[in-house]
Design a protein around this motif. Sequence first.
Motif, PDB file in Angstrom:
ATOM      1  N   ASP A 154      63.102  56.529   1.034  1.00 14.07           N
ATOM      2  CA  ASP A 154      63.713  55.342   0.482  1.00 14.07           C
ATOM      3  C   ASP A 154      63.794  54.182   1.462  1.00 14.07           C
ATOM      4  O   ASP A 154      64.646  53.326   1.348  1.00 14.07           O
ATOM      5  CB  ASP A 154      65.129  55.656  -0.002  1.00 14.07           C
TER       6      ASP A 154
ATOM      7  N   LYS B  70      66.062  61.213   1.773  1.00 17.68           N
ATOM      8  CA  LYS B  70      66.055  59.774   1.693  1.00 17.68           C
ATOM      9  C   LYS B  70      65.081  59.133   2.661  1.00 17.68           C
ATOM     10  O   LYS B  70      65.012  57.920   2.779  1.00 17.68           O
ATOM     11  CB  LYS B  70      67.459  59.234   1.962  1.00 17.68           C
TER      12      LYS B  70
ATOM     13  N   ASP C 236      71.671  53.127   2.606  1.00 12.58           N
ATOM     14  CA  ASP C 236      70.642  52.273   2.025  1.00 12.58           C
ATOM     15  C   ASP C 236      70.542  50.950   2.777  1.00 12.58           C
ATOM     16  O   ASP C 236      69.452  50.416   2.980  1.00 12.58           O
ATOM     17  CB  ASP C 236      70.940  52.000   0.547  1.00 12.58           C
TER      18      ASP C 236
ATOM     19  N   ASP D 241      67.102  53.414  -9.268  1.00  8.38           N
ATOM     20  CA  ASP D 241      67.290  54.290  -8.112  1.00  8.38           C
ATOM     21  C   ASP D 241      65.965  54.976  -7.806  1.00  8.38           C
ATOM     22  O   ASP D 241      65.397  55.639  -8.674  1.00  8.38           O
ATOM     23  CB  ASP D 241      68.364  55.338  -8.439  1.00  8.38           C
TER      24      ASP D 241
ATOM     25  N   GLY E 167      66.963  49.034  -3.777  1.00  7.49           N
ATOM     26  CA  GLY E 167      67.912  48.938  -2.694  1.00  7.49           C
ATOM     27  C   GLY E 167      68.876  47.768  -2.825  1.00  7.49           C
ATOM     28  O   GLY E 167      69.995  47.812  -2.322  1.00  7.49           O
TER      29      GLY E 167
ATOM     30  N   ASN F 199      61.162  50.194  -3.672  1.00  7.33           N
ATOM     31  CA  ASN F 199      62.203  50.384  -2.668  1.00  7.33           C
ATOM     32  C   ASN F 199      63.143  49.187  -2.577  1.00  7.33           C
ATOM     33  O   ASN F 199      64.364  49.338  -2.590  1.00  7.33           O
ATOM     34  CB  ASN F 199      61.565  50.624  -1.299  1.00  7.33           C
TER      35      ASN F 199
END
Length: 411
Positions: free
Chosen positions: A407, A404, A71, A128, A154, A150
């Motif tokens: 993300d 991901k 992340d 999340d 994050g 996001n």
Amino acid sequence: MVLVAVFGTALLVAVLLSGLAARTVLSTSFLFLVGGALVSDGFLGLIHITPDSEMVSVTADLALFAVLFTDGMHVSLLKLRANWRNPARALGLGMPLAFVFMALVTHFLVGLDWTTSFLVGAVLAPTDPVFASAIVGRREVPAKLRQLLNVESGINDGLALPIVLILIAAAGPTADSAEASGSKIALELVLGIVFGFALPLLVNWLVRFRLLGAEPKLQPLLPLATGIILYAACHLTHANPYLAAFSAGAVIAHVSPEAKESFEPLGEALAELAKFAALLIFGALLTPQLFGDLSFGGYVAVVLAIVLIRPASLLISLIGTSLSRKEKLVAAWFGPKGFASVVYGLLVLQAGIPQGEEAFTLIAVCIAFSIVAHSSTDVPIARLFHVEDIAGVTGGTPAPRTAKESDHVGT
């Protein structure tokens, strides 16, 4: 070996159904959660896992470290600097409001003491984006909305962590001892950040030596080696590994974009595997007895957390922004209690605090309900923004819904 076989079977089923999940109310995360519950003592009895098992803590610890490490690599400092206002509102006002409101609801409806109630609020505050992947990964969805979800998700894990640790120390049986002092917790947090910055910078410096450097096929292993060393160093020195992981990921992305790019496919796959393993084990803890132990007031608190507290808190924080009404409502709904909350809830359970089991029961049920509610509504809501190619491909086998690539902070 039974657990390994169960995990392999669940992984195979999740991959085979990922195309269907990408277009429907199913999600791979939900499949692992249900799979863990089915093979646990509460149903088939194939695996025997208790909350105090070392496997639970180790798996959750590794998974959260891996997720935060990857992340951190998605944090684009330049884009974040240019578009910080809406995420700052969500983090600076929306998250504290949700934290306080959840604590009030927990205290008055569940009957936990004030310290434990605020601890529950802190654990359930992080969100999340994985369970809103059909939203945050689609270009058809307005960029401001994607970026808001996001960036908020994050960063809020790292913001909530110090509060969770402090409240665990305050609520624990050793609250008055030097070992649980605020200075010790602060030192662990600072050390984690220092390690997270220093180690990637050192590795980046070493790579620049003329006689050193990685050949292309081994380049993805350079960030992996950095992460492994960082994880070990944090546990050997009691530095906080989660802040270290997120900091290190952000530093690598900033000082060595080529290393981040080469590592990204491997890192995402490893993070997903770790997360699936942790969700499987967490699902094994969701026994009928656990759901039966939660009081009626607890279930009311869970419903309020999902349908009122998060939406109201974020809507208040977004008053006066340029987001449309539809965008605000979507952002307010997608506040799932994500993977960080799973790990923080396990920390609460294993801390030995007087009302730890009651707090974990509430946290676990809330996370389970949230996964079901949010992972089953992202596809229908995505279609409101005319997202038709939900799976992310045109023909062939669709990509897994939890990939991901959705993300990236600042996309």
